[in-house]
Design an enzyme around this catalytic site. Structure first.
Site, PDB file in Angstrom:
ATOM      1  N   GLU A 141       0.842  -1.208   0.000  1.00 40.90           N
ATOM      2  CA  GLU A 141       0.000   0.000   0.000  1.00 40.90           C
ATOM      3  C   GLU A 141       0.874   1.254   0.000  1.00 40.90           C
ATOM      4  O   GLU A 141       0.743   2.132   0.877  1.00 40.90           O
ATOM      5  CB  GLU A 141      -0.978   0.000   1.181  1.00 40.90           C
ATOM      6  CG  GLU A 141      -1.983  -1.124   1.076  1.00 40.90           C
ATOM      7  CD  GLU A 141      -3.202  -1.008   1.986  1.00 40.90           C
ATOM      8  OE1 GLU A 141      -3.245  -0.121   2.854  1.00 40.90           O
ATOM      9  OE2 GLU A 141      -4.140  -1.810   1.801  1.00 40.90           O
ATOM     10  N   GLU A 159      -5.112  -8.708  -0.075  1.00 35.95           N
ATOM     11  CA  GLU A 159      -5.921  -8.316   1.087  1.00 35.95           C
ATOM     12  C   GLU A 159      -7.369  -8.184   0.651  1.00 35.95           C
ATOM     13  O   GLU A 159      -7.682  -7.349  -0.201  1.00 35.95           O
ATOM     14  CB  GLU A 159      -5.419  -6.993   1.692  1.00 35.95           C
ATOM     15  CG  GLU A 159      -4.085  -7.162   2.413  1.00 35.95           C
ATOM     16  CD  GLU A 159      -3.645  -5.922   3.171  1.00 35.95           C
ATOM     17  OE1 GLU A 159      -4.506  -5.183   3.670  1.00 35.95           O
ATOM     18  OE2 GLU A 159      -2.416  -5.703   3.236  1.00 35.95           O
TER      19      GLU A 159
HETATM   20  O1  AHR Z   1      -5.311  -5.636   7.110  1.00 37.86           O
HETATM   21  C1  AHR Z   1      -5.247  -4.430   7.791  1.00 37.86           C
HETATM   22  C2  AHR Z   1      -4.571  -3.346   6.982  1.00 37.86           C
HETATM   23  O2  AHR Z   1      -5.343  -3.027   5.866  1.00 37.86           O
HETATM   24  C3  AHR Z   1      -3.232  -3.678   6.389  1.00 37.86           C
HETATM   25  O3  AHR Z   1      -2.196  -3.520   7.301  1.00 37.86           O
HETATM   26  C4  AHR Z   1      -3.114  -2.685   5.278  1.00 37.86           C
HETATM   27  O4  AHR Z   1      -2.310  -3.162   4.230  1.00 37.86           O
HETATM   28  C5  AHR Z   1      -4.552  -2.437   4.863  1.00 37.86           C
HETATM   29  O5  AHR Z   1      -4.846  -1.113   4.775  1.00 37.86           O
END
Ligand code: AHR
Length: 501
Positions: free
Chosen positions: A173, A305
């Site tokens: 990210e 994610e």
């Molecule tokens: O999963 C929680 C968070 O969500 C992670 O650390 C990040 O990559 C995303 O914003």
């Protein structure tokens, strides 16, 4: 009635087992307590890893684990997490609750966990606050077999042989918590950092993952590919990258409020499922941009994610992201995994966030107690899709249901054929109240063996430490077989799997 047509002879693409991957970050009680309790704990463990959790994950089928973050990855300095535990540096986990991270779970512990789980490894490097040298030395430490400063250090720390990194993420990210970068800036850094992710072992290449977009940020995908995509070259495997990531979370009420994990009404049920279904559009549109650069689909879309992100459970640390998981999460998992299966020519890996005690977990723990969530059962029911071949399937008479603007199809499905010749069918009934009679019609197969499993309960049902088996898989025998047709009724609010031969 709906008719599900299955052409089991029309194999469309391979479903990479890694689509069923998981994510474990140094966040809340995921690593510490959820997975790792230390050798001296009263909780039964092997080299510090909880026996109950490892056993349940193996039974579920875990093909891959991503670590150490998430946002934590871009603040993680791997040298702080090696060597004798008493001398490891303590740091502040600034992203997640400001708690002390004692670095007792580091590189050696991660690989020990993956060895116990028997899964592939996905290590995420630090671009946001790290250096090229730091990343390059980490890769050398983990994978170089011969004589070198980092390989020698690893040996001094008790590990003679290198480990295998299957995937390496170059930052996380980086448009946000990983450095607030513009796509052009990140893309140039990516090119530079990935150069030093050396391939020391020709027989065990590391697949490099470039940091991709948040949700519908198609400009990020376009801009990053413009700079980073390079035609295949013998030294670069698929150019500079093997995969481009995508992150998408379902927050029913939006980022600020998110909404309760267990207390929701019919409208929010459909809103949540409609938001889960949106993954299809994201995969299609980001995929269309990737197709312009990579029409042969050599680069994977890596959805590393995904899952439901609700308001934390009342009374828990807001920085720990601990939430319950109901039948609604089960349906979100089923719908999403069907989308990944059906797009497996492009989606090559995915990691639900996160594995234990954080966001849409498959396992929750409380001290020595452990429970399996409805999401766990969905992964268990879907496990036969791993490394199977997606086949053609289509539902006729699939009406659209929902509330107000939140409309979803009544059923979702995906079908694969595995190496043992079984046809694996998974079906979700998204309606809270309406069951659906289904005729499942095969192109040629006249089933002689059918194993059915169902997960069904009312929409808010979930498992607790007091009532751990409220939601669990049950054998599904309520079907008839006639020639090429299996008839059954899909209960409202259910996930069903069939294994047919
Ligand atoms: O999963 C929680 C968070 O969500 C992670 O650390 C990040 O990559 C995303 O914003």
């Amino acid at each position: 009635m709906a008719r599900l047509f299955i052409n089991e002879k029309n194999k469309k693409a391979h479903i990479n087992a890694e689509i069923y991957g998981h994510f474990s970050e140094h966040l809340g009680r995921c690593i510490y307590e959820g997975l790792y309790v230390g050798e001296d704990s009263g909780i039964p463990n092997v080299n510090g890893m909880r026996k109950d959790v490892v056993g349940a994950l193996k039974e579920m089928g875990i093909p891959l684990l991503r670590w150490p973050g998430g946002c934590f990855a871009d603040e993680y300095h791997w040298k702080d997490g090696i060597g004798p535990k008493e001398t490891r540096k303590k740091m502040i986990n600034t992203h997640w609750g400001g708690v002390v991270e004692d670095n007792s779970f580091g590189t050696h512990e991660f690989f020990e966990l993956c060895e116990q789980l028997g899964c592939k490894t996905y290590v995420n490097g630090n671009v946001g606050s790290g250096t090229v040298r730091e990343m390059s030395e980490w890769v050398e430490y983990m994978t170089f077999e011969g004589v070198s400063p980092m390989a020698d250090l690893r040996k001094q720390n008790g590990r003679e042989k290198p480990w295998k990194i299957d995937y390496f993420g170059v930052g996380n990210e980086n448009w946000g918590c990983g450095g607030s970068m513009t796509p052009e800036y990140y893309a140039n850094l990516y090119r530079r950092f990935q150069t030093y992710v050396r391939q020391y072992n020709a027989d065990r290449p590391i697949k490099k993952i470039c940091g991709g977009a948040n949700v519908a940020d198609y400009f990020w995908t376009e801009d990053v590919l413009k700079t980073c995509f390079a035609p295949p070259h013998p030294d670069f495997m698929h150019g500079y990258m093997d995969g481009l990531s995508l992150h998408y979370y379902v927050h029913p009420e939006g980022w600020e409020v998110k909404g309760s994990a267990t207390d929701f009404d019919d409208k929010v049920w459909y809103k949540t499922l409609a938001k889960a279904k949106y993954m299809e559009e994201l995969v299609t549109r980001h995929g269309a941009i990737m197709d312009q650069y990579d029409p042969g689909k050599k680069i994977g879309m890596i959805v590393d994610e995904w899952g439901c992100w609700f308001t934390v459970e009342p009374g828990t640390n807001p920085g720990f992201l601990y939430q319950q998981s109901t039948m609604r999460d089960a349906l979100v998992a089923g719908i999403t995994l069907d989308i990944f299966n059906k797009n497996c020519d492009r989606v090559q890996m995915a990691c639900i966030a996160q594995m234990v005690n954080v966001l849409q977990s498959v396992i929750l723990t409380e001290g020595e107690k452990m429970i399996l969530t409805p999401t766990y059962h969905v992964f268990h029911m879907y496990k036969h899709h791993q490394d199977a071949e997606l086949v053609e399937s289509f539902i006729e008479g699939n009406d659209v249901i929902g509330e107000e603007e939140y409309r979803v199809p009544h059923l979702s499905e995906s079908v694969s054929v595995d190496a043992q010749g079984y046809v694996n069918v998974t079906i979700n009934n998204l309606s809270i109240s309406e069951s659906m009679p289904v005729e499942m019609v095969f192109a040629q197969l006249e089933p002689s063996s059918v194993q059915g499993v169902v997960l069904t309960e009312e929409m808010r049902a979930h498992n607790t430490f007091e009532d751990p088996d409220r939601v669990k898989e049950a054998e599904f025998t309520d079907y008839t077989v006639e020639g090429r047709v299996i008839r059954f009724t899909a209960p409202a609010c259910s996930v069903i799997s069939f294994r047919v031969k």
